[in-house]
Design an enzyme around this catalytic site. Structure first.
Site, PDB file in Angstrom:
ATOM      1  N   CYS A   1       0.816  -1.423   0.047  1.00 23.31           N
ATOM      2  CA  CYS A   1      -0.084   0.076  -0.332  1.00 23.31           C
ATOM      3  C   CYS A   1       0.948   1.075  -0.439  1.00 23.31           C
ATOM      4  O   CYS A   1       0.596   2.385  -0.369  1.00 23.31           O
ATOM      5  CB  CYS A   1      -1.086  -0.149   1.122  1.00 23.31           C
ATOM      6  SG  CYS A   1      -1.790  -1.829   1.673  1.00 23.31           S
TER       7      CYS A   1
ATOM      8  N   HIS B   1      -3.117   8.094   5.525  1.00 24.42           N
ATOM      9  CA  HIS B   1      -3.004   6.804   4.956  1.00 24.42           C
ATOM     10  C   HIS B   1      -4.716   6.177   5.248  1.00 24.42           C
ATOM     11  O   HIS B   1      -5.320   6.053   4.388  1.00 24.42           O
ATOM     12  CB  HIS B   1      -2.317   5.452   5.667  1.00 24.42           C
ATOM     13  CG  HIS B   1      -2.092   4.354   4.198  1.00 24.42           C
ATOM     14  ND1 HIS B   1      -2.038   4.072   3.657  1.00 24.42           N
ATOM     15  CD2 HIS B   1      -2.264   3.205   5.410  1.00 24.42           C
ATOM     16  CE1 HIS B   1      -2.642   2.738   3.367  1.00 24.42           C
ATOM     17  NE2 HIS B   1      -1.780   2.496   3.770  1.00 24.42           N
TER      18      HIS B   1
ATOM     19  N   GLU C   1      -1.889   5.216  13.551  1.00 19.32           N
ATOM     20  CA  GLU C   1      -1.733   6.758  12.580  1.00 19.32           C
ATOM     21  C   GLU C   1      -1.965   7.915  13.274  1.00 19.32           C
ATOM     22  O   GLU C   1      -1.313   8.900  13.641  1.00 19.32           O
ATOM     23  CB  GLU C   1      -2.366   7.103  11.419  1.00 19.32           C
ATOM     24  CG  GLU C   1      -2.265   7.888  10.015  1.00 19.32           C
ATOM     25  CD  GLU C   1      -2.451   7.594   9.326  1.00 19.32           C
ATOM     26  OE1 GLU C   1      -3.701   7.045   8.517  1.00 19.32           O
ATOM     27  OE2 GLU C   1      -2.663   8.200   8.469  1.00 19.32           O
TER      28      GLU C   1
ATOM     29  N   LYS D   1      -9.814   7.394   1.342  1.00 15.68           N
ATOM     30  CA  LYS D   1      -9.943   6.277   0.549  1.00 15.68           C
ATOM     31  C   LYS D   1     -11.292   5.650   0.740  1.00 15.68           C
ATOM     32  O   LYS D   1     -12.271   5.195   0.563  1.00 15.68           O
ATOM     33  CB  LYS D   1      -9.497   5.458   1.504  1.00 15.68           C
ATOM     34  CG  LYS D   1      -7.253   4.700   0.960  1.00 15.68           C
ATOM     35  CD  LYS D   1      -6.800   3.764   2.508  1.00 15.68           C
ATOM     36  CE  LYS D   1      -5.757   3.830   1.226  1.00 15.68           C
ATOM     37  NZ  LYS D   1      -4.513   5.246   1.601  1.00 15.68           N
TER      38      LYS D   1
ATOM     39  N   HIS E   1      -9.660   2.000  -1.345  1.00 14.31           N
ATOM     40  CA  HIS E   1      -8.676   1.727  -0.978  1.00 14.31           C
ATOM     41  C   HIS E   1      -7.303   0.820  -2.537  1.00 14.31           C
ATOM     42  O   HIS E   1      -7.518   0.495  -2.344  1.00 14.31           O
ATOM     43  CB  HIS E   1      -7.575   0.810  -0.258  1.00 14.31           C
ATOM     44  CG  HIS E   1      -6.478   0.403   0.572  1.00 14.31           C
ATOM     45  ND1 HIS E   1      -5.071   0.572  -0.077  1.00 14.31           N
ATOM     46  CD2 HIS E   1      -5.945   0.607   1.654  1.00 14.31           C
ATOM     47  CE1 HIS E   1      -4.160   1.224   0.055  1.00 14.31           C
ATOM     48  NE2 HIS E   1      -4.741   0.329   1.510  1.00 14.31           N
TER      49      HIS E   1
ATOM     50  N   PHE F   1       1.268  -2.884   4.845  1.00 13.88           N
ATOM     51  CA  PHE F   1       1.772  -3.963   4.712  1.00 13.88           C
ATOM     52  C   PHE F   1       3.732  -4.763   5.148  1.00 13.88           C
ATOM     53  O   PHE F   1       4.031  -3.695   3.613  1.00 13.88           O
ATOM     54  CB  PHE F   1       1.345  -5.349   4.601  1.00 13.88           C
ATOM     55  CG  PHE F   1      -0.507  -5.180   4.949  1.00 13.88           C
ATOM     56  CD1 PHE F   1      -1.022  -4.961   6.134  1.00 13.88           C
ATOM     57  CD2 PHE F   1      -1.401  -6.307   4.723  1.00 13.88           C
ATOM     58  CE1 PHE F   1      -1.731  -4.884   7.145  1.00 13.88           C
ATOM     59  CE2 PHE F   1      -3.153  -6.171   4.839  1.00 13.88           C
ATOM     60  CZ  PHE F   1      -3.380  -5.510   5.776  1.00 13.88           C
TER      61      PHE F   1
END
Lengths: 399, 86
Positions: free
Chosen positions: A162, A294, A305, A323, A328, A387
């Site tokens: 991502c 994010h 975050e 998003k 996403h 990830f």
């Protein structure tokens, strides 16, 4: 070192098939999340996504091109053409070794791989399409752009899940700044909205069955999207000399690795990446007027975050997480979100987080919710945390 | 089975032309069927006739499957089908 500006942008995503349509949908806060219309959707437990609707590949590419281009490559080429046109650039007559391409992707030509597996495993056939390899390779979209525009310099693909797009844009920025190239196409492309793509994500149990609500107390997961966004990065002096319009300046880039866990985020790694981007840009936290988070809508990311933002900024500037609008986009996420960043820097419009119902006391951020907020944003950060614990943060300022 | 008509249709689709305009003497090069296009033609022939065509793009002439012209491709397919029946 040289200053680096963005002189062209293009995108294909669920909100629109060009930057103008996308920006209008971002400003309106209109989510593009809908029931999935893909093969075998009835076998999925998660049946929503932010897909690119009414994609007419036949109208955009010749049959010979289509036999070579996975859906992700089609998105990248379309976005790239818009970016080049917007920058007032054409195809180099002979390959320009001072110009290149860096794209991010997580899945590459995933749908081409899936199709070939269906052919041999499901249909029991003994041959697959002859261009399965050039379609599915992760560098397919990068190479297609290089070939299309005669970009003969450094070109490669970055795969950091991502965070792929932010890594790609950040590396292209560093190359132009350091003088390794004068012009780079940078961004990302992914098309993982397929049966196998969604099945894999279903397995992790991080997808929401009903919507993406980043930082909301009711959040229950991410919603997958797809698309591409491509930008023209060039040395500022060169852009000024040729009279190019400047959309924004890339001021800095920070990347760190959590070195901790394969899927759980670590606020310290995220905070370190934001600090690194600020340091690289020569900016202090109080210079930052906005953060494009994010913000995936998962319980773990958003809590981590928010904690990282508080560690760097205290209360912090206005935050959005788009998003919730375009889903996403995985390897294309940071690139599509850069369109929202340019909307904020150039037009003073911060797109809202859609679907926000109730504040989460653990978050405590100044979230832009419901409607877009008008704000003069001189500089901002755009976060991407992958990830595998790989973090990439871009710092931008008005061009 | 009209092998010539089927092969001509495959080549015409690859060349984006009307099959009626193809003649046996036409060369694949002149029809704009390049090396990638030839790989697609071989794939289509294998699918259509359920054949295995001896073609390696590294050594395109070695397999004896002549991809030079419309007529040579038809002849090569007919030969392979003949072997299969024999």
């Amino acid at each position: 070192m040289r200053r680096v500006v963005i002189t062209g942008m293009g995108t294909v995503n669920a909100l629109g098939q060009d930057a103008g349509t996308t920006m209008a949908a971002l400003a309106a806060g209109r989510p593009a999340i809908a029931p999935l219309e893909i093969r075998d959707a009835a076998r999925l437990s998660i049946r929503i996504g932010a897909g690119v609707r009414d994609w007419n590949a036949d109208a955009r590419f010749s049959p010979a091109e289509l036999s070579l281009y996975d859906r992700a490559t089609q998105f990248a080429l379309t976005a790239g053409a818009e970016a080049m046109a917007g920058a007032g650039l054409g195809r180099a007559a002979t390959p320009d070794i001072r110009a290149g391409v860096v794209l991010g992707t997580a899945g590459g030509g995933l749908q081409s791989a899936e199709e070939s597996y269906r052919t041999v495993f499901e249909a029991g056939r003994d041959r697959v399409h002859p261009f399965t390899v050039p379609r599915l390779m992760h560098n397919a979209a990068t190479s297609a752009l290089s070939i299309r525009w005669g970009l003969g310099g450094p070109s490669f693909t970055v795969a950091t899940a991502c965070a792929s797009s932010n890594h790609a844009i950040g590396l292209a920025f560093q190359m132009v700044r350091a003088g390794a190239a004068d012009l780079m196409l940078a961004g990302g492309a992914d098309a993982m909205l397929s049966f196998a793509g969604i099945k894999a994500w279903e397995g992790l149990r991080v997808l929401s069955p009903d919507g993406c609500r980043p930082f909301c107390a009711t959040r229950n997961g991410m919603v997958m999207g797809e698309g591409a966004a491509v930008f023209v990065l060039e040395a500022r002096d060169r852009a000024l000399a040729r009279g190019a319009g400047i959309l924004a300046e890339i001021a800095g880039f920070g990347m760190t690795s959590d070195a901790a866990d394969m899927v759980l985020p670590n606020p310290e790694g995220a905070a370190a990446a934001m600090r690194a981007a600020l340091d690289d840009a020569g900016l202090s936290p109080r210079d930052i007027g906005h953060i494009n988070a994010h913000g995936t809508g998962t319980a773990a990311n958003d809590r981590s975050e928010a904690s990282a933002i508080h560690a760097v900024f205290g209360e912090g500037p206005p935050v959005t997480a788009t998003k919730s609008l375009h889903g996403h986009c995985i390897g294309a996420a940071g690139a599509v979100e850069l369109v929202a960043c340019i909307l904020a820097l150039r037009d003073g419009v911060i797109a809202p987080v859609a679907g926000h119902v109730a504040a989460d006391p653990d978050i405590g951020l100044d979230l832009v919710t419901g409607h877009a907020r008008k704000a003069g944003v001189g500089a901002l950060l755009s976060n991407a945390f992958a990830f595998g614990g790989l973090n990439a943060v871009l710092a931008l300022r008005q061009g | 089975m009209d092998v010539a008509a089927i092969v001509t249709a495959i080549l015409a689709r690859q060349a984006v032309r009307d099959p009626a305009t193809l003649r046996p003497g036409m060369r694949l090069d002149d029809l704009g069927i390049d090396s990638l296009g030839r790989v697609e033609v071989v794939f289509a022939i294998e699918e259509q006739f359920d054949l295995s065509v001896p073609f390696n793009a590294n050594t395109p002439d070695a397999g004896g499957f002549d991809l030079t012209s419309v007529g040579s491709v038809i002849a090569a397919v007919e030969a392979l089908l003949g072997e299969g029946r024999g």
